[in-house]
Enzyme design. Structure first.
Site, PDB file in Angstrom:
ATOM      1  N   GLY A 157      44.305  45.207  51.941  1.00 56.71           N
ATOM      2  CA  GLY A 157      45.743  45.039  52.174  1.00 56.71           C
ATOM      3  C   GLY A 157      46.501  46.204  51.565  1.00 56.71           C
ATOM      4  O   GLY A 157      46.012  47.335  51.529  1.00 56.71           O
ATOM      5  N   ARG A 158      47.691  45.891  51.046  1.00 55.24           N
ATOM      6  CA  ARG A 158      48.557  46.957  50.489  1.00 55.24           C
ATOM      7  C   ARG A 158      47.852  47.706  49.376  1.00 55.24           C
ATOM      8  O   ARG A 158      47.789  48.942  49.364  1.00 55.24           O
ATOM      9  CB  ARG A 158      49.861  46.319  49.956  1.00 55.24           C
ATOM     10  CG  ARG A 158      50.750  45.766  51.042  1.00 55.24           C
ATOM     11  CD  ARG A 158      51.828  44.879  50.457  1.00 55.24           C
ATOM     12  NE  ARG A 158      51.263  43.657  49.905  1.00 55.24           N
ATOM     13  CZ  ARG A 158      51.691  42.422  50.183  1.00 55.24           C
ATOM     14  NH1 ARG A 158      52.726  42.258  50.979  1.00 55.24           N
ATOM     15  NH2 ARG A 158      51.122  41.373  49.650  1.00 55.24           N
ATOM     16  N   ILE A 159      47.318  46.970  48.386  1.00 57.01           N
ATOM     17  CA  ILE A 159      46.684  47.636  47.242  1.00 57.01           C
ATOM     18  C   ILE A 159      45.312  48.182  47.642  1.00 57.01           C
ATOM     19  O   ILE A 159      44.935  49.288  47.242  1.00 57.01           O
ATOM     20  CB  ILE A 159      46.580  46.683  46.033  1.00 57.01           C
ATOM     21  CG1 ILE A 159      47.974  46.182  45.636  1.00 57.01           C
ATOM     22  CG2 ILE A 159      45.912  47.389  44.846  1.00 57.01           C
ATOM     23  CD1 ILE A 159      47.981  45.079  44.589  1.00 57.01           C
ATOM     24  N   SER A 178      37.335  41.701  55.182  1.00 60.78           N
ATOM     25  CA  SER A 178      38.480  40.782  55.065  1.00 60.78           C
ATOM     26  C   SER A 178      38.286  39.786  56.207  1.00 60.78           C
ATOM     27  O   SER A 178      37.319  39.916  56.967  1.00 60.78           O
ATOM     28  CB  SER A 178      39.813  41.550  55.181  1.00 60.78           C
ATOM     29  OG  SER A 178      39.788  42.394  56.307  1.00 60.78           O
ATOM     30  N   ARG A 179      39.177  38.808  56.328  1.00 62.51           N
ATOM     31  CA  ARG A 179      38.934  37.807  57.386  1.00 62.51           C
ATOM     32  C   ARG A 179      39.137  38.401  58.774  1.00 62.51           C
ATOM     33  O   ARG A 179      38.482  38.012  59.729  1.00 62.51           O
ATOM     34  CB  ARG A 179      39.858  36.598  57.188  1.00 62.51           C
ATOM     35  CG  ARG A 179      39.483  35.782  55.978  1.00 62.51           C
ATOM     36  CD  ARG A 179      40.556  34.791  55.639  1.00 62.51           C
ATOM     37  NE  ARG A 179      41.823  35.457  55.357  1.00 62.51           N
ATOM     38  CZ  ARG A 179      42.915  34.848  54.935  1.00 62.51           C
ATOM     39  NH1 ARG A 179      42.903  33.549  54.761  1.00 62.51           N
ATOM     40  NH2 ARG A 179      44.015  35.524  54.693  1.00 62.51           N
ATOM     41  N   ARG A 236      41.648  38.272  41.120  1.00 61.42           N
ATOM     42  CA  ARG A 236      41.862  37.113  40.254  1.00 61.42           C
ATOM     43  C   ARG A 236      40.482  36.666  39.777  1.00 61.42           C
ATOM     44  O   ARG A 236      39.496  36.763  40.522  1.00 61.42           O
ATOM     45  CB  ARG A 236      42.522  35.959  41.031  1.00 61.42           C
ATOM     46  CG  ARG A 236      43.999  36.168  41.334  1.00 61.42           C
ATOM     47  CD  ARG A 236      44.864  36.028  40.080  1.00 61.42           C
ATOM     48  NE  ARG A 236      46.284  36.182  40.352  1.00 61.42           N
ATOM     49  CZ  ARG A 236      46.975  37.327  40.232  1.00 61.42           C
ATOM     50  NH1 ARG A 236      46.355  38.428  39.859  1.00 61.42           N
ATOM     51  NH2 ARG A 236      48.264  37.353  40.479  1.00 61.42           N
ATOM     52  N   ASP A 260      39.167  43.246  35.323  1.00 58.45           N
ATOM     53  CA  ASP A 260      40.550  43.252  34.819  1.00 58.45           C
ATOM     54  C   ASP A 260      41.086  41.828  34.728  1.00 58.45           C
ATOM     55  O   ASP A 260      42.130  41.593  34.123  1.00 58.45           O
ATOM     56  CB  ASP A 260      41.442  44.075  35.770  1.00 58.45           C
ATOM     57  CG  ASP A 260      42.858  44.259  35.230  1.00 58.45           C
ATOM     58  OD1 ASP A 260      43.002  44.583  34.029  1.00 58.45           O
ATOM     59  OD2 ASP A 260      43.829  44.071  35.998  1.00 58.45           O
ATOM     60  N   GLU A 265      41.548  33.386  31.849  1.00 61.11           N
ATOM     61  CA  GLU A 265      42.208  34.361  30.984  1.00 61.11           C
ATOM     62  C   GLU A 265      43.437  33.752  30.308  1.00 61.11           C
ATOM     63  O   GLU A 265      44.050  32.850  30.884  1.00 61.11           O
ATOM     64  CB  GLU A 265      42.591  35.616  31.777  1.00 61.11           C
ATOM     65  CG  GLU A 265      43.551  35.386  32.927  1.00 61.11           C
ATOM     66  CD  GLU A 265      43.803  36.648  33.741  1.00 61.11           C
ATOM     67  OE1 GLU A 265      42.850  37.282  34.200  1.00 61.11           O
ATOM     68  OE2 GLU A 265      44.994  36.978  33.903  1.00 61.11           O
ATOM     69  N   HIS A 283      43.848  42.311  31.947  1.00 58.98           N
ATOM     70  CA  HIS A 283      44.772  42.163  33.084  1.00 58.98           C
ATOM     71  C   HIS A 283      45.932  43.176  32.996  1.00 58.98           C
ATOM     72  O   HIS A 283      47.091  42.791  32.852  1.00 58.98           O
ATOM     73  CB  HIS A 283      45.317  40.732  33.159  1.00 58.98           C
ATOM     74  CG  HIS A 283      45.844  40.369  34.524  1.00 58.98           C
ATOM     75  ND1 HIS A 283      45.798  39.096  35.023  1.00 58.98           N
ATOM     76  CD2 HIS A 283      46.437  41.121  35.495  1.00 58.98           C
ATOM     77  CE1 HIS A 283      46.345  39.063  36.229  1.00 58.98           C
ATOM     78  NE2 HIS A 283      46.746  40.296  36.540  1.00 58.98           N
TER      79      HIS A 283
END
Ligand code: NAP
Ligand code: 8YV
Length: 325
Positions: A157-159, A178-179, A236, A260, A265, A283
């Site tokens: 995606g964007r990142i 990705s899907r 995540r 990260d 967490e 994070h």
């Protein structure tokens, strides 16, 4: 005619950027500071038209949101919003906004930093100098290198795209899962994660958290990745089956990991802390002053747009604006 100020609930600490941006323009109520939360919600709940969330660790589900019968918007800090039940919000006429795009480059920089630290052992090399070991012997050559690696991006995606661009500059081969195939993306696409894991030696994870990605990096995927395999998690903690990862690292099913984010967490499993060959970040993907300020600004601007009767700037897909009938 004076316009009546709208009531906004701030959940989380009094971040100066949020308070400074909102105080005087709306009536701010501070949830965290209420000693008796139930009594506080009884008193102000019906007035609240919008909620500003200062961090991504405040769980915001249907039972919580239903305490605010006139709620119209939840403006959340962070691009990930797996802490919010956005589907419930959409079904109840509440718009959820997040803070996309303003953090893409920062998070991508962190992802490359974490990848290079993991492969080339930079944190370990730093610890080596500080421990006074260098005069006695040179730091051992690293067994891993980025050169010649194929990075399987889990999420494009964007990142993900900003990370892939950097990986290309570092000579790494990039493919992705990705899907759906992503429009305008020319890297090889794998509809099945397991097939990609078999073909690559590095996984870079940058998908949203939540039910659809929970534990998608499991023992089977790690085995397919193989003994040279390196897993970098920027997404995540919930995306990786953490006990399976620990097992794979212990058994050398994979080579290493750079993390990260963690399942529980800020608690990090002691087993990971005890492993010298993994790299652990607290994070910090977006954690520069400049990028966090841009994210805070977007939280504020989404609230002010609502307060001024304007469309939200960055609604999430589950709560489109204007709402679907
Ligand atoms: P985005 O633009 O929405 O991209 C998400 C990507 O993941 C898309 O390619 C999407 O493609 C794919 N995806 C979504 N669900 C999937 C699934 N079930 N299986 C496989 N692929 C899936 O999001 P973004 O702005 O890049 O941010 C991604 C995530 O990074 C955030 O949600 C957040 O959790 C995390 N993040 C972490 C940090 C940090 O500090 N570590 C900072 C920022 C963001 P399809 O929809 O086609 O599947
Ligand atoms: C947040 C993030 O800053 O945007 C996200 O989804 O994970 C980070 O950028 C972090 O969650 C702190 O709340």
């Amino acid at each position: 005619m004076a316009i009546e100020k709208r009531d906004v609930l701030l959940i989380g600490a009094r971040k100066p950027a949020l308070v400074g941006g909102l105080e005087g323009k709306v009536n701010l109520h501070y949830y965290l500071e209420a000693k008796d939360k139930d009594a506080f919600v009884k008193e102000v709940g019906a007035k609240i038209g919008a909620i500003a969330l200062a961090y991504t660790n405040n769980k915001v589900d249907g039972p919580f949101l239903s305490q605010f019968p006139n709620l119209k918007q939840v403006s959340s800090f962070g691009v990930g919003y797996d802490h919010i039940d956005a589907k419930w919000a959409g079904e109840h006429g509440i718009i959820v906004t997040n803070t996309p795009d303003v953090l893409n480059e920062e998070v991508a920089d962190t992802a490359l930093g974490l990848l290079l630290c993991t492969l080339r052992e930079f944190p370990q090399a730093d610890r080596y100098v500080r421990a006074g070991k260098w005069p006695k012997a040179a730091y051992p050559l690293t067994k891993a290198t980025l050169q010649g690696r194929t990075v399987g991006m889990v999420g494009m995606g964007r990142i993900g795209r900003a990370i892939a661009k950097r990986l290309e500059a570092f000579n790494a081969k990039v493919v992705y899962h990705s899907r759906n195939p992503q429009s305008g993306v020319e890297y090889k696409y794998y509809p099945k994660l397991l097939d990609m894991a078999r073909d690559v030696d590095t996984l870079m994870i940058i998908v949203p958290g939540g039910a659809s990605t929970k534990n998608m990096i499991n023992a089977e995927v790690l085995k397919a990745l193989g003994p040279q395999g390196v897993v970098i998690n920027m997404a995540r903690g919930s995306v990786i089956d953490e006990p399976a990862l620990i097992e794979a690292l212990k058994n050398k099913t994979i080579y290493s990991a750079g993390l990260d984010v963690f399942a529980n967490e800020p608690q990090v499993p002691q087993e990971l802390i005890d492993m010298d060959h993994v790299v652990l970040f607290p994070h910090v993907g977006s954690a520069s002053e400049a990028t966090r300020a841009a994210m805070d600004r977007l939280v504020v601007d989404n609230i002010l747009a609502w307060a001024e009767g304007k469309p939200p700037l960055t609604p999430v897909p589950e709560t489109p604006y204007p709402p679907k009938k």
